[in-house]
Design a protein around this motif. Structure first.
Motif, PDB file in Angstrom:
ATOM      1  N   LEU A   1      14.018 -84.994 107.168  1.00 39.67           N
ATOM      2  CA  LEU A   1      15.422 -84.502 106.923  1.00 39.67           C
ATOM      3  C   LEU A   1      15.852 -83.709 108.146  1.00 39.67           C
ATOM      4  O   LEU A   1      17.023 -83.857 108.537  1.00 39.67           O
ATOM      5  CB  LEU A   1      15.546 -83.690 105.765  1.00 39.67           C
ATOM      6  CG  LEU A   1      16.819 -83.116 105.083  1.00 39.67           C
ATOM      7  CD1 LEU A   1      17.709 -84.236 104.974  1.00 39.67           C
ATOM      8  CD2 LEU A   1      16.698 -82.215 104.044  1.00 39.67           C
ATOM      9  N   HIS A   2      14.906 -82.786 108.772  1.00 43.94           N
ATOM     10  CA  HIS A   2      15.262 -82.295 109.960  1.00 43.94           C
ATOM     11  C   HIS A   2      14.344 -82.726 110.994  1.00 43.94           C
ATOM     12  O   HIS A   2      13.125 -83.123 110.717  1.00 43.94           O
ATOM     13  CB  HIS A   2      15.056 -80.618 109.699  1.00 43.94           C
ATOM     14  CG  HIS A   2      16.231 -80.321 108.726  1.00 43.94           C
ATOM     15  ND1 HIS A   2      17.430 -80.199 108.981  1.00 43.94           N
ATOM     16  CD2 HIS A   2      16.033 -79.378 107.564  1.00 43.94           C
ATOM     17  CE1 HIS A   2      18.087 -79.628 107.933  1.00 43.94           C
ATOM     18  NE2 HIS A   2      17.242 -79.420 107.028  1.00 43.94           N
ATOM     19  N   PRO A   3      14.571 -82.298 112.217  1.00 46.73           N
ATOM     20  CA  PRO A   3      13.452 -82.616 113.377  1.00 46.73           C
ATOM     21  C   PRO A   3      12.424 -81.924 113.463  1.00 46.73           C
ATOM     22  O   PRO A   3      11.363 -82.017 114.105  1.00 46.73           O
ATOM     23  CB  PRO A   3      14.274 -82.819 114.511  1.00 46.73           C
ATOM     24  CG  PRO A   3      15.307 -81.815 114.409  1.00 46.73           C
ATOM     25  CD  PRO A   3      15.703 -81.798 112.835  1.00 46.73           C
ATOM     26  N   LEU A   4      12.359 -80.675 112.739  1.00 43.18           N
ATOM     27  CA  LEU A   4      11.416 -79.620 112.863  1.00 43.18           C
ATOM     28  C   LEU A   4      10.754 -79.177 111.497  1.00 43.18           C
ATOM     29  O   LEU A   4      11.558 -79.497 110.676  1.00 43.18           O
ATOM     30  CB  LEU A   4      11.583 -78.346 113.679  1.00 43.18           C
ATOM     31  CG  LEU A   4      12.318 -78.484 114.977  1.00 43.18           C
ATOM     32  CD1 LEU A   4      12.920 -76.991 115.185  1.00 43.18           C
ATOM     33  CD2 LEU A   4      11.403 -78.846 115.944  1.00 43.18           C
TER      34      LEU A   4
ATOM     35  N   SER B   1       5.616 -74.409 105.897  1.00 38.49           N
ATOM     36  CA  SER B   1       6.226 -73.301 105.043  1.00 38.49           C
ATOM     37  C   SER B   1       6.895 -74.163 103.908  1.00 38.49           C
ATOM     38  O   SER B   1       7.309 -73.613 103.219  1.00 38.49           O
ATOM     39  CB  SER B   1       7.063 -72.578 106.009  1.00 38.49           C
ATOM     40  OG  SER B   1       6.428 -72.106 107.119  1.00 38.49           O
ATOM     41  N   ARG B   2       7.011 -75.393 104.195  1.00 38.01           N
ATOM     42  CA  ARG B   2       8.031 -75.862 103.201  1.00 38.01           C
ATOM     43  C   ARG B   2       7.885 -77.498 103.193  1.00 38.01           C
ATOM     44  O   ARG B   2       7.087 -78.089 103.977  1.00 38.01           O
ATOM     45  CB  ARG B   2       9.630 -75.970 103.558  1.00 38.01           C
ATOM     46  CG  ARG B   2       9.917 -76.270 104.914  1.00 38.01           C
ATOM     47  CD  ARG B   2      11.226 -76.372 105.181  1.00 38.01           C
ATOM     48  NE  ARG B   2      12.093 -77.496 104.283  1.00 38.01           N
ATOM     49  CZ  ARG B   2      13.087 -77.829 104.344  1.00 38.01           C
ATOM     50  NH1 ARG B   2      13.999 -77.130 104.941  1.00 38.01           N
ATOM     51  NH2 ARG B   2      13.684 -78.874 103.607  1.00 38.01           N
ATOM     52  N   ASP B   3       8.409 -78.300 102.011  1.00 41.57           N
ATOM     53  CA  ASP B   3       8.338 -79.803 102.004  1.00 41.57           C
ATOM     54  C   ASP B   3       9.283 -80.332 103.105  1.00 41.57           C
ATOM     55  O   ASP B   3      10.285 -79.406 103.211  1.00 41.57           O
ATOM     56  CB  ASP B   3       8.653 -80.387 100.911  1.00 41.57           C
ATOM     57  CG  ASP B   3       7.738 -80.004  99.661  1.00 41.57           C
ATOM     58  OD1 ASP B   3       6.724 -79.489  99.804  1.00 41.57           O
ATOM     59  OD2 ASP B   3       8.569 -80.144  98.386  1.00 41.57           O
TER      60      ASP B   3
ATOM     61  N   THR C   1       7.478 -73.610 114.639  1.00 41.19           N
ATOM     62  CA  THR C   1       7.848 -74.889 114.099  1.00 41.19           C
ATOM     63  C   THR C   1       7.073 -75.861 114.816  1.00 41.19           C
ATOM     64  O   THR C   1       6.542 -75.623 115.752  1.00 41.19           O
ATOM     65  CB  THR C   1       9.233 -75.201 114.454  1.00 41.19           C
ATOM     66  OG1 THR C   1       9.604 -74.867 115.713  1.00 41.19           O
ATOM     67  CG2 THR C   1      10.208 -74.299 113.615  1.00 41.19           C
TER      68      THR C   1
ATOM     69  N   PRO D   1       8.866 -75.862 109.728  1.00 42.21           N
ATOM     70  CA  PRO D   1       8.428 -74.701 109.848  1.00 42.21           C
ATOM     71  C   PRO D   1       6.750 -74.621 109.712  1.00 42.21           C
ATOM     72  O   PRO D   1       6.432 -75.066 108.604  1.00 42.21           O
ATOM     73  CB  PRO D   1       9.183 -73.732 109.336  1.00 42.21           C
ATOM     74  CG  PRO D   1       9.935 -74.416 107.889  1.00 42.21           C
ATOM     75  CD  PRO D   1       9.972 -75.665 108.656  1.00 42.21           C
TER      76      PRO D   1
END
Lengths: 122, 425
Positions: A63-66, A116-118, A56, A68
């Motif tokens: 939305l999250h602090p990390l 790995s993601r938005d 990460t 991936p």
């Protein structure tokens, strides 16, 4: 000199137990592989073992602090620790799009590290 | 999003099974498809599974969990499937009413023509495997540690022992090593690995993490925080072998000791479970014993590969979509309104089932004979009383009205003919 070594193929979840006949690092024969990936894996594992790495990186305002990230292709095993050190220095700004390149051509391997993601901004 | 009261298909959970089910239901022709998810975003547990290994069957690609998940999330959005996030489903009834609650929508009661249960599974915990010892902090399930480490940005310890050689445990051993923690040992009570062999190679062997088969945790040591665990070898009958104990200093014990289908809601809906697996008994379309309630993915039984969960979701979602369409067809068509005891005629003579939504429908009539005493004006479906009201008297010159209200519509819908009668009380 001809030798036999057992290897477990990690190309897919099947995890075939390969019987590899080799002379030093030269592969002579690979048995018990369910597909041709087994041969490719054995050859690579003897000469230039590589692994996919997923970790990460920090992201600000998401939305999250990390978010991936992963290696787009397997990287040489000896480079894994160095890569993790580099990833700890990265901090992105949300929004992030999945597939964005985080590190380009790491250690001159030609391999990119991508998200790995938005990660939408909040 | 405006919440509707009636949906063709409601999917509970947005992991790979739920996403696939919603997509398949929509593609089967269901109009209103809703996914209810308790997390703040779609995706389920895949979002914390940042390692690769997903999608080899379906996409012929080796993807990380979030990437795999995102492909389906995008399709859900593109198909116009509705979602309620941060929403907890509290109850489901056999008649397919769904009770849910969230900050945004408050408490809502929804109804579905069909439901797909896709709640996934949950991890076995310390009480379920009864590990003796003190009860300090620092004992977590591997999946919880995975969520903290990969999504929320907390490392739950520095020195770990992992109990169980399941895939999540081994993957977490590598992940924690990546983040600078030390994994002292992985213990497995069985004489063999319980996860995939390739994870043993790339998660444990690659990082010289020691795996001990036929070993378990005999005791947890520590008051406020885990200080060590005592491991022990077990024999064929899982009995500890005296003299094989070892104190392993650590600050965290992770449990990777199995997953159990999550079926608290299923039970409330009257769904029968297979006691061997803890998941619903299903037919070949993944329909449970409750007509119109389907189940897909790890809520039925725990799969090895996410790709297979997706496949199961497609099958269940397609069947749920077709079921909903058939239900809707049954609901359309008309109901005959018939004049019964002491009723000369009723207008309207027919009801269109499609109009049985949220507005009351007035039935207007004239009686044949006057009754100067209190009467019941009643609508019957055969012997079943659907609706009634009282009048103090009725006279042929004065029109009588009976209102059918939304609360009556479930019964009205089932009727082929409604008979209206006026009789003394």
């Amino acid at each position: 000199m001809e030798e036999k070594t057992k290897l477990i193929c990690i190309s897919c979840p099947k995890g075939c137990s390969l019987d590899v006949t080799h002379d030093g690092n030269t592969i002579l024969k690979v048995e018990n592989a369910a597909c041709k990936q087994g041969y490719v894996y054995a050859e690579k594992e003897f000469t230039d073992p590589r692994r996919m790495v997923a970790s990460t990186v920090k992201v600000k305002g998401g939305l999250h602090p990390l978010v991936p990230v992963y290696t787009a292709n397997p990287i040489p095993k000896p480079k894994i620790q160095d890569l993790l050190v580099e990833l700890r220095k990265v901090e992105l700004q949300a929004p992030v799009t999945g597939g964005d390149v985080v590190l380009e051509n790491v250690f001159g391997t030609g391999i990119n590290i991508i998200t790995s993601r938005d990660m939408p901004a909040v | 999003m405006a919440v509707k009261e009636l949906y063709d298909v409601i999917v509970i959970g947005s992991g790979p099974g739920g996403l696939a089910a919603a997509i398949a239901a929509k593609k089967a022709g269901a109009d209103d498809v809703l996914i209810i998810e308790r997390d703040i975003e779609l995706g389920g547990i895949l979002l914390q599974c940042i390692h690769n290994g997903f999608g080899v069957e379906i996409f012929k690609e080796d993807l990380p969990g979030p990437t795999y998940s995102q492909r389906f999330i995008k399709e859900v959005r593109a198909l116009g499937i509705e979602t309620m996030l941060d929403t907890m489903v509290l109850d489901i009834t056999p008649l397919k009413k769904v009770y849910a609650s969230s900050k945004q929508h408050g408490f809502v009661v929804l109804e579905a023509r069909s439901i797909v249960l896709a709640m996934g599974c949950r991890e076995r915990t310390r009480p379920m495997i009864r590990i003796p010892g003190t009860r300090p902090s620092g004992v977590y399930t591997a999946g919880t540690a995975q969520r903290w480490t990969n999504v929320e940005g907390y490392l739950p310890g520095k020195r770990f022992v992992i109990l169980g050689s399941g895939d999540i445990g081994m993957i977490m051993a590598r992940r924690l090593t990546f983040e600078g923690a030390k994994v002292e040992r992985v213990l497995e009570v069985m004489p063999h690995l319980t996860g995939l062999t390739r994870n043993y190679v790339q998660c444990l062997l690659d990082f010289d993490i020691q795996l001990q088969l036929r070993h378990t945790v005999k005791r947890i040591i520590g008051n406020d925080r885990v200080e060590a665990i005592e491991s022990v070898k077990v024999d064929e009958k899982w009995k500890p072998v005296p003299g094989t104990e070892e104190i392993i200093p650590c600050d965290t014990l992770l449990l990777s000791v199995g997953l159990i289908p999550e079926n608290e809601l299923s039970k409330k809906a009257g769904v029968l479970l297979d006691p061997r697996i803890g998941g619903p008994i299903v037919d070949d379309s993944f329909q449970t014993n409750v007509p119109g309630i389907f189940a897909a993915g790890n809520v039925v039984h725990v799969y090895d590969l996410v790709d297979w969960v997706t496949e199961a979701g497609y099958v269940a979602g397609n069947a749920a979509g077709e079921y909903a369409i058939k239900e809707r067809q049954k609901e359309t068509g008309s109901i005959t309104i018939q004049a019964g005891d002491n009723v000369r005629y009723v207008v309207p003579q027919m009801l269109d089932k499609a109009h049985l939504t949220d507005k009351p429908i007035s039935l207007q009539m004239r009686v044949i004979n006057p009754i100067e005493d209190p009467v019941w004006v009643e609508a019957h479906d055969g012997s079943n009383l659907v609706a009634r009201k009282a009048e103090r008297y009725v006279r042929p010159g004065e029109m009588v009205t009976l209102k059918l209200r939304p609360k009556h519509f479930d019964d009205v819908r089932k009727a082929g003919t409604l008979t209206i009668s006026v009789n003394p009380k």
